[in-house]
Design an enzyme around this catalytic site. Structure first.
Site, PDB file in Angstrom:
ATOM      1  N   TYR A  21       4.006   6.689   9.638  1.00  0.00           N
ATOM      2  CA  TYR A  21       3.310   5.407   9.251  1.00  0.00           C
ATOM      3  C   TYR A  21       4.010   4.458   8.692  1.00  0.00           C
ATOM      4  O   TYR A  21       4.022   3.272   9.014  1.00  0.00           O
ATOM      5  CB  TYR A  21       2.150   5.941   8.292  1.00  0.00           C
ATOM      6  CG  TYR A  21       0.957   5.152   8.574  1.00  0.00           C
ATOM      7  CD1 TYR A  21      -0.078   5.036   9.289  1.00  0.00           C
ATOM      8  CD2 TYR A  21       1.046   3.653   7.701  1.00  0.00           C
ATOM      9  CE1 TYR A  21      -1.209   4.002   9.345  1.00  0.00           C
ATOM     10  CE2 TYR A  21       0.052   2.687   7.579  1.00  0.00           C
ATOM     11  CZ  TYR A  21      -1.025   2.993   8.412  1.00  0.00           C
ATOM     12  OH  TYR A  21      -2.127   2.021   8.677  1.00  0.00           O
ATOM     13  N   HIS A  37       0.869  -1.199  -0.071  1.00  0.00           N
ATOM     14  CA  HIS A  37      -0.122  -0.022   0.014  1.00  0.00           C
ATOM     15  C   HIS A  37       0.914   1.148  -0.146  1.00  0.00           C
ATOM     16  O   HIS A  37       1.782   1.385   1.065  1.00  0.00           O
ATOM     17  CB  HIS A  37      -0.941  -0.026   1.449  1.00  0.00           C
ATOM     18  CG  HIS A  37      -2.140  -0.832   1.124  1.00  0.00           C
ATOM     19  ND1 HIS A  37      -3.318  -0.769   1.825  1.00  0.00           N
ATOM     20  CD2 HIS A  37      -2.335  -1.972   0.463  1.00  0.00           C
ATOM     21  CE1 HIS A  37      -4.151  -1.695   1.201  1.00  0.00           C
ATOM     22  NE2 HIS A  37      -3.574  -2.447   0.652  1.00  0.00           N
ATOM     23  N   LYS A  90       1.011   0.163  14.712  1.00  0.00           N
ATOM     24  CA  LYS A  90       2.507   0.010  15.130  1.00  0.00           C
ATOM     25  C   LYS A  90       2.960  -1.076  16.198  1.00  0.00           C
ATOM     26  O   LYS A  90       4.327  -1.184  16.285  1.00  0.00           O
ATOM     27  CB  LYS A  90       2.906   1.286  16.038  1.00  0.00           C
ATOM     28  CG  LYS A  90       2.911   2.507  15.153  1.00  0.00           C
ATOM     29  CD  LYS A  90       3.991   2.619  14.009  1.00  0.00           C
ATOM     30  CE  LYS A  90       3.850   3.738  13.039  1.00  0.00           C
ATOM     31  NZ  LYS A  90       4.354   2.972  11.904  1.00  0.00           N
ATOM     32  N   TYR A 115      -9.455   5.427   7.035  1.00  0.00           N
ATOM     33  CA  TYR A 115      -9.457   6.035   8.406  1.00  0.00           C
ATOM     34  C   TYR A 115     -10.553   7.098   8.608  1.00  0.00           C
ATOM     35  O   TYR A 115     -10.267   7.929   8.142  1.00  0.00           O
ATOM     36  CB  TYR A 115      -8.112   6.464   9.299  1.00  0.00           C
ATOM     37  CG  TYR A 115      -7.251   5.262   9.430  1.00  0.00           C
ATOM     38  CD1 TYR A 115      -6.335   5.159   8.362  1.00  0.00           C
ATOM     39  CD2 TYR A 115      -6.888   4.926  10.645  1.00  0.00           C
ATOM     40  CE1 TYR A 115      -5.267   3.903   8.574  1.00  0.00           C
ATOM     41  CE2 TYR A 115      -6.033   4.150  10.871  1.00  0.00           C
ATOM     42  CZ  TYR A 115      -5.042   3.658  10.002  1.00  0.00           C
ATOM     43  OH  TYR A 115      -4.030   2.470  10.090  1.00  0.00           O
ATOM     44  N   PRO A 130      -4.293   0.824  18.562  1.00  0.00           N
ATOM     45  CA  PRO A 130      -3.929   0.417  17.273  1.00  0.00           C
ATOM     46  C   PRO A 130      -4.017   1.294  16.076  1.00  0.00           C
ATOM     47  O   PRO A 130      -3.708   1.140  15.004  1.00  0.00           O
ATOM     48  CB  PRO A 130      -5.096  -0.749  17.167  1.00  0.00           C
ATOM     49  CG  PRO A 130      -5.962  -0.551  17.991  1.00  0.00           C
ATOM     50  CD  PRO A 130      -5.492   0.263  19.162  1.00  0.00           C
TER      51      PRO A 130
END
Ligand code: RFL
Ligand code: PHB
Length: 393
Positions: free
Chosen positions: A387, A72, A299, A203, A295
């Site tokens: 990220y 991704h 990570k 998200y 979460p």
């Protein structure tokens, strides 16, 4: 029994550590409370940082991940009826993450350990650790397996037994400093037999609460909604869960969420937790035994991998030269990354969830933060570099 490094726990931290040590010629034995099939089937994390994926390849465990994992190059942030992409590749000089389930990583690591003669005692009962103070020459791990008591003598113990393990509580409480934040919400997660409705993770910050669309394969979706951590999962019908997911994820240009049979569902609480230091005498903590993150930043597994990378290097230096300098620095070096990851996970959580006691001011500020992060290159780049994973060392 005798080994160089006795490892408690066959999660990502314990298995990775054992395999990296093996590649350095260092012997280890893993003691695990659960069965192999339990570990290989438990649904948990799904996102591997760029560096975690590279690490799996470097140690020869990346073949299935490279074949089946989904690369991704970005994520979508949804708020105020808008969906904005954060382009990791463009913002981080070509880096990406890999969506590949934690239990698949564990299958690969267990197979690699068994293929190379590694010893893992599954279904060990009454696991306890002894004589790990600095002055003691031989730490020991005791356990019971198939009605027989065993004792493993080692040079060092690695406490890789997760948040509810025995290693951290075996350290005198006066030697540890605990930092903790518990969030007033949890995540209700489902695994569904349905093709992912989006190529990338979404998200969503919605007035009804947070939602996340993720996936495991081209035919399996993984979806989460913010809920009360005290909710009983049995009280949530599949219809109710889908209805919340529709409400929190849809509303953008006719985009539709694809439903399918729910294969598994559960609720997890959310907390931030760190103990300092991550070492006591000859006991070294790694992964969730030393720290927990909510979460939202994806990570936990990645931080466990970063810890054991450093720990394996420190053991290798010790066995090569007898020098303990890297072991002595282990906790301090780890904690620098741990706190940066804590900050990022807390920040993502704060930006994306609904907090019951938020004032209208707080809500406007939260939406402004999302607007900033998705419209400023500096803002987006900060999210992206965290990220995909901060560089090692
Ligand atoms: P683990 O995986 O908990 O493994 C510890 C192992 O130790 C065993 N054990 C014992 N063995 C012997 N004696 C005892 N007394 C023992 N007590 C326990 C346990 O059976 C277990 O096998 O810890 P480790 O290795 O530190 O790995 C940590 C990760 O598992 C965890 O941080 C992640 O799953 C967190 N996480 C995520 N991390 C990510 O990097 N990316 C994600 O996308 C992500 N999503 C998630 C997550 C965790 C979640 N839940 C369920 C909390 C999503 C969710 C919903
Ligand atoms: C998952 O796919 O399980 C997942 C993805 C992203 C997160 C957390 C969990 O932030």
């Amino acid at each position: 029994m005798r080994t160089q490094v006795g490892i408690v726990g066959a999660g990502p931290a314990g298995l990775l550590l054992s395999h990296i040590l093996h590649l350095q010629g260092i012997d280890s034995v893993i003691i695990e409370a659960k069965s192999r099939s339990y570990i290989e089937e438990r649904i948990r994390a799904g996102v591997l940082e760029h560096g975690t994926a590279d690490l799996l390849c470097e140690i020869g465990c990346g073949q299935r991940m490279r074949a089946q994992g989904l690369v991704h190059g970005g994520i979508e942030l949804q708020f105020s009826a808008r969906r904005q992409r954060i382009d990791f590749q463009e913002l981080t000089g070509g880096k990406s993450v890999v969506v590949y389930a934690q239990h698949e990583v564990l299958k690969d690591l267990i197979q690699a350990r068994l293929d190379t003669g590694g010893q893992i005692f599954f279904e060990a009962d009454q696991v306890s650790i002894h004589d790990f103070e600095s002055a003691s020459p031989h730490p020991r791990i005791r356990f019971r397996k198939d009605e027989i008591d065993h004792e493993l003598t080692c040079d060092f113990i690695a406490g890789c037994d997760g948040f509810h393990g025995v290693c951290r509580p075996s350290i005198p409480a006066s030697a540890l400093q605990v930092f903790e934040r518990v969030y007033p919400f949890g995540w209700l997660g489902i695994l569904a037999q349905a093709p992912p409705s989006s190529h990338e993770l979404i998200y969503s910050n919605h007035d009804r609460g947070f939602a996340l669309l993720s996936m495991r394969s081209p035919t399996i979706s993984r979806l989460y909604i913010q809920c009360d951590p005290e909710d009983d999962i049995a009280a949530w019908s599949d219809d109710q869960i889908w209805s919340e997911l529709h409400a929190r994820l849809e509303g953008i240009d006719g985009w539709k969420l694809i439903e399918g049979p729910v294969l598994q569902k559960g609720i997890t609480g959310m907390r931030s937790f760190v103990v300092e230091p991550m070492q006591y005498g000859k006991l070294f903590l790694a992964g969730d035994s030393a720290h927990i993150v909510p979460p939202t930043g994806a990570k936990g597994l990645n931080l466990a991998a970063a810890d054991v990378r450093l720990l394996a290097r420190a053991f290798a230096a010790y066995y090569k030269s007898g020098r303990t300098h890297l072991l002595d620095q282990y906790s301090e070096t780890c904690l620098r990354r741990v706190w940066k990851v804590q900050r990022f996970s807390w920040w993502m959580t704060s930006m994306l969830h609904r907090f019951e006691d938020d004032t209208p001011f707080d809500r406007r500020r939260q939406l402004a933060e999302l607007d900033y992060v998705t419209s400023s290159r500096a803002g987006a780049q900060s999210l992206a570099e965290n990220y995909v994973g901060l560089p090692f060392d």
